[in-house]
Motif scaffolding. Structure first.
Motif, PDB file in Angstrom:
ATOM      1  N   THR A  32     -11.400   1.411  25.665  1.00 31.94           N
ATOM      2  CA  THR A  32     -10.371   0.639  25.301  1.00 31.94           C
ATOM      3  C   THR A  32      -9.296   1.440  24.485  1.00 31.94           C
ATOM      4  N   ILE A  33      -8.309   0.559  24.615  1.00 28.46           N
ATOM      5  CA  ILE A  33      -7.062   1.055  23.695  1.00 28.46           C
ATOM      6  C   ILE A  33      -6.593   0.218  22.718  1.00 28.46           C
ATOM      7  N   GLU A  34      -6.580   0.785  21.504  1.00 29.46           N
ATOM      8  CA  GLU A  34      -6.282  -0.136  20.303  1.00 29.46           C
ATOM      9  C   GLU A  34      -5.091   0.348  19.710  1.00 29.46           C
ATOM     10  N   SER A  35      -4.019  -0.740  19.351  1.00 28.27           N
ATOM     11  CA  SER A  35      -2.875  -0.173  18.984  1.00 28.27           C
ATOM     12  C   SER A  35      -2.561  -0.425  17.488  1.00 28.27           C
ATOM     13  N   PHE A  36      -2.075   0.443  16.810  1.00 33.63           N
ATOM     14  CA  PHE A  36      -1.684   0.289  15.406  1.00 33.63           C
ATOM     15  C   PHE A  36      -0.261   0.512  15.119  1.00 33.63           C
ATOM     16  N   LYS A  37       0.334  -0.742  15.236  1.00 37.73           N
ATOM     17  CA  LYS A  37       1.906  -1.042  14.900  1.00 37.73           C
ATOM     18  C   LYS A  37       2.192  -0.914  13.649  1.00 37.73           C
ATOM     19  N   SER A  38       3.708  -0.234  13.568  1.00 35.48           N
ATOM     20  CA  SER A  38       4.296  -0.063  12.261  1.00 35.48           C
ATOM     21  C   SER A  38       3.215   0.679  11.278  1.00 35.48           C
ATOM     22  N   MET A  39       2.874   2.068  11.706  1.00 39.96           N
ATOM     23  CA  MET A  39       1.885   2.782  11.009  1.00 39.96           C
ATOM     24  C   MET A  39       2.315   4.204  11.564  1.00 39.96           C
ATOM     25  N   SER A  40       2.563   4.839  10.257  1.00 40.93           N
ATOM     26  CA  SER A  40       2.810   6.420  10.520  1.00 40.93           C
ATOM     27  C   SER A  40       1.507   7.137  10.785  1.00 40.93           C
ATOM     28  N   LEU A  41       1.419   8.439  11.167  1.00 41.01           N
ATOM     29  CA  LEU A  41       0.313   9.141  11.627  1.00 41.01           C
ATOM     30  C   LEU A  41      -0.434   9.146  10.231  1.00 41.01           C
ATOM     31  N   GLU A  42       0.212   9.454   9.331  1.00 41.14           N
ATOM     32  CA  GLU A  42      -0.830   9.671   7.905  1.00 41.14           C
ATOM     33  C   GLU A  42      -1.411   8.401   7.568  1.00 41.14           C
ATOM     34  N   GLN A  43      -0.830   7.137   7.902  1.00 43.92           N
ATOM     35  CA  GLN A  43      -1.399   5.890   7.616  1.00 43.92           C
ATOM     36  C   GLN A  43      -2.546   5.707   8.366  1.00 43.92           C
ATOM     37  N   TRP A  44      -2.351   5.860   9.693  1.00 41.63           N
ATOM     38  CA  TRP A  44      -3.336   5.829  10.809  1.00 41.63           C
ATOM     39  C   TRP A  44      -4.579   6.659  10.528  1.00 41.63           C
ATOM     40  N   ARG A  45      -4.176   8.102  10.090  1.00 44.06           N
ATOM     41  CA  ARG A  45      -5.334   8.643   9.732  1.00 44.06           C
ATOM     42  C   ARG A  45      -6.219   8.035   8.643  1.00 44.06           C
ATOM     43  N   VAL A  46      -5.394   7.770   7.393  1.00 40.33           N
ATOM     44  CA  VAL A  46      -6.372   6.894   6.326  1.00 40.33           C
ATOM     45  C   VAL A  46      -7.025   5.930   6.887  1.00 40.33           C
ATOM     46  N   GLU A  47      -6.544   4.874   7.806  1.00 37.05           N
ATOM     47  CA  GLU A  47      -7.197   3.976   8.408  1.00 37.05           C
ATOM     48  C   GLU A  47      -8.252   4.382   9.271  1.00 37.05           C
ATOM     49  N   ARG A  48      -8.270   5.273   9.972  1.00 40.43           N
ATOM     50  CA  ARG A  48      -9.407   5.814  10.921  1.00 40.43           C
ATOM     51  C   ARG A  48     -10.291   6.281   9.885  1.00 40.43           C
ATOM     52  N   GLU A  49     -10.110   7.111   8.976  1.00 37.51           N
ATOM     53  CA  GLU A  49     -11.278   7.425   8.152  1.00 37.51           C
ATOM     54  C   GLU A  49     -11.932   6.369   7.254  1.00 37.51           C
ATOM     55  N   ALA A  50     -11.140   5.039   6.915  1.00 34.18           N
ATOM     56  CA  ALA A  50     -11.619   4.015   6.425  1.00 34.18           C
ATOM     57  C   ALA A  50     -12.580   3.433   7.620  1.00 34.18           C
ATOM     58  N   ARG A  51     -12.192   3.182   8.763  1.00 39.86           N
ATOM     59  CA  ARG A  51     -13.106   2.665   9.852  1.00 39.86           C
ATOM     60  C   ARG A  51     -14.337   3.594  10.120  1.00 39.86           C
ATOM     61  N   LYS A  52     -14.150   4.859  10.067  1.00 44.92           N
ATOM     62  CA  LYS A  52     -15.400   5.844  10.137  1.00 44.92           C
ATOM     63  C   LYS A  52     -16.448   5.345   8.966  1.00 44.92           C
TER      64      LYS A  52
END
Length: 146
Positions: A32-52
Motif C-alpha cells: 500500500t501507499i500511505e500519504s502524509f500531507k503537509s508534513m516535513s521529512l522530520e515530522q514524518w520521521r517522528v510520526e514513523r517512530e511513533a507508529r513503530k
C-alpha cells in the motif's frame, strides 16, 4: 513558475528536508501507499517512530494474549473435562495470528529464513512518439553562496 505536484525520489536527506511538504510511504508488506500531507521529512520521521512504537506495543500485547491462551491449552488440552475449552483457545490463537498485520519486513523475508533482497521487475515501456519530459531553461545543481 510551476505550482503543482512533483515526485521527488532521493536518498539525499538535505534535498528531501528542504524540498518536501508531503510524503508518500510505500509499505512493501501490505503493498500500500500511505500519504502524509503537509508534513516535513522530520515530522514524518517522528510520526514513523511513533507508529513503530505503537506497533511494538500492539505486538507485545498480542503475544502476551497468545502466551496466556497457549498456557491454558498446554495445561488442559489432554484433560477430557477441558478439551473443548482448550480447542476453543487454540482457535482463538489462530484468529489472533490471522488478524495480525504483516510485519514491515515480511515481504523481504525468505521462505527458508533469513532475509533476501526483493527484485523489482519493470516491463519495457512501449515506444511512444510523445515526449515524456521536456525542460526549457532548466538548470540542475546548486550554486554556492559567495
Amino acid at each position: 513558475s510551476y505550482d503543482g505536484p512533483l515526485l521527488l525520489v532521493s536518498h539525499d536527506e538535505s534535498i528531501l528536508a528542504a524540498a518536501v511538504t508531503s510524503i508518500a510511504e510505500v509499505d512493501s508488506a501490505t503493498r500500500t501507499i500511505e500519504s502524509f500531507k503537509s508534513m516535513s521529512l522530520e515530522q514524518w520521521r517522528v510520526e514513523r517512530e511513533a507508529r513503530k512504537a505503537r506497533r511494538a506495543t500492539e505486538d507485545e500485547r498480542r503475544q502476551a494474549e497468545i502466551d496466556r491462551l497457549q498456557s491454558f491449552v498446554d495445561r488442559f488440552g489432554a484433560k477430557a473435562t477441558k478439551a473443548t475449552a482448550a480447542k476453543s483457545k487454540e482457535k482463538a490463537i489462530e484468529r489472533i495470528r490471522a488478524a495480525a498485520p504483516p510485519s514491515p519486513d515480511a515481504s523481504f523475508a525468505a521462505e527458508g529464513g533469513g532475509s533476501q533482497a526483493r527484485k523489482l521487475v519493470l516491463r519495457a515501456a512501449a515506444k511512444s512518439a510523445v515526449r515524456q519530459l521536456e525542460l526549457r531553461g532548466a538548470s540542475f545543481g546548486w550554486t554556492c553562496a559567495p
